[in-house]
Design an enzyme around this catalytic site. Structure first.
Site, PDB file in Angstrom:
ATOM      1  N   HIS A  61      67.179  23.529  56.005  1.00  0.00           N
ATOM      2  CA  HIS A  61      67.121  24.988  56.500  1.00  0.00           C
ATOM      3  C   HIS A  61      66.290  26.199  55.744  1.00  0.00           C
ATOM      4  CE1 HIS A  61      70.382  24.880  53.425  1.00  0.00           C
ATOM      5  NE2 HIS A  61      69.989  25.986  53.125  1.00  0.00           N
TER       6      HIS A  61
HETATM    7  P1  TYD Z   1      76.176  22.493  52.772  1.00  0.00           P
HETATM    8  O1  TYD Z   1      76.155  21.221  52.045  1.00  0.00           O
HETATM    9  O2  TYD Z   1      75.095  23.432  52.153  1.00  0.00           O
HETATM   10  O3  TYD Z   1      75.677  22.045  54.066  1.00  0.00           O
HETATM   11  P2  TYD Z   1      75.022  22.740  55.185  1.00  0.00           P
HETATM   12  O4  TYD Z   1      74.007  22.731  54.960  1.00  0.00           O
HETATM   13  O5  TYD Z   1      75.373  21.708  56.247  1.00  0.00           O
HETATM   14  O6  TYD Z   1      75.839  23.965  55.546  1.00  0.00           O
HETATM   15  O7  TYD Z   1      77.354  23.171  52.755  1.00  0.00           O
HETATM   16  C1  TYD Z   1      78.629  22.607  53.255  1.00  0.00           C
HETATM   17  C2  TYD Z   1      79.669  23.434  53.648  1.00  0.00           C
HETATM   18  O8  TYD Z   1      79.995  24.579  52.528  1.00  0.00           O
HETATM   19  C3  TYD Z   1      79.452  24.456  54.768  1.00  0.00           C
HETATM   20  O9  TYD Z   1      80.641  24.498  55.619  1.00  0.00           O
HETATM   21  C4  TYD Z   1      79.167  25.638  54.244  1.00  0.00           C
HETATM   22  C5  TYD Z   1      80.019  25.796  52.755  1.00  0.00           C
HETATM   23  N1  TYD Z   1      79.434  26.555  51.746  1.00  0.00           N
HETATM   24  C6  TYD Z   1      80.281  27.552  51.378  1.00  0.00           C
HETATM   25  O10 TYD Z   1      81.142  27.779  51.740  1.00  0.00           O
HETATM   26  N2  TYD Z   1      79.719  28.117  50.184  1.00  0.00           N
HETATM   27  C7  TYD Z   1      78.756  27.907  49.747  1.00  0.00           C
HETATM   28  O11 TYD Z   1      77.886  28.801  48.839  1.00  0.00           O
HETATM   29  C8  TYD Z   1      77.589  27.073  50.169  1.00  0.00           C
HETATM   30  C9  TYD Z   1      76.099  26.546  49.700  1.00  0.00           C
HETATM   31  C10 TYD Z   1      78.217  26.162  51.091  1.00  0.00           C
END
Ligand code: TYD
Length: 147
Positions: A61
């Site tokens: 992304h």
């Molecule tokens: P992530 O591993 O970045 O996966 P994706 O790229 O599919 O979003 O995030 C996993 C989950 O964690 C996603 O539902 C969003 C949440 N998240 C937060 O709540 N706070 C954060 O700072 C981040 C990076 C992700």
């Protein structure tokens, strides 16, 4: 430019020296603080842990406005950087050099080593609306930004 490193070509990226501190009591400290030469103010820190050789590619992304700094606390992985013109793969490892991830930079992480732990400092709280998860939408936004 750190010695022995692949130069990062994207303008909204680059290496940041987050030198590791060897504790006299054993172990190693990795610090992210606003005192570092960062082009943004830290608002949020998160870690990505539980990564290993079997973990599929992560990330994939870009962000509209978010700046981030990514560092390896343990282990290594490839960070693929794509600014819409140039695609580069940079190996990140716990050597005191972190990678800056600016806005409109498509990025993914892959080829994790065993027990890889990444720490990321970000310029804003988590906002899903700042994510660009569609590659065509990213290319359109990156192209517009260059005009
Ligand atoms: P992530 O591993 O970045 O996966 P994706 O790229 O599919 O979003 O995030 C996993 C989950 O964690 C996603 O539902 C969003 C949440 N998240 C937060 O709540 N706070 C954060 O700072 C981040 C990076 C992700």
């Amino acid at each position: 430019m750190p010695e022995g490193k692949v130069p990062i070509l994207s303008s909204k990226s680059g290496y940041i020296n987050t030198q590791q501190i060897l504790s006299p009591h054993g172990g190693c400290l990795t610090v992210l603080e606003n005192n570092l030469v960062l082009p943004f103010h830290l608002e949020r820190v998160y870690c990505i842990s539980g990564l290993n050789e079997h973990t599929p590619e992560r990330g994939r992304h870009a962000h509209h406005t978010l700046w981030q700094i990514m560092t390896s606390v343990s282990g290594s992985c490839d960070v693929v950087l794509d600014d819409g013109c140039t695609v580069q793969t940079i190996r990140i490892l716990p050597d005191g050099w972190s990678i800056l991830l600016g806005p409109l930079l498509w990025h993914s992480m892959k080829n994790f080593s065993r027990e890889c732990v990444l720490m990321v400092g970000a310029s804003d709280i988590y906002r899903e609306e700042d994510y660009i998860r569609d590659y065509s939408a990213f290319l359109a936004a990156a192209g517009k930004n260059r005009k």
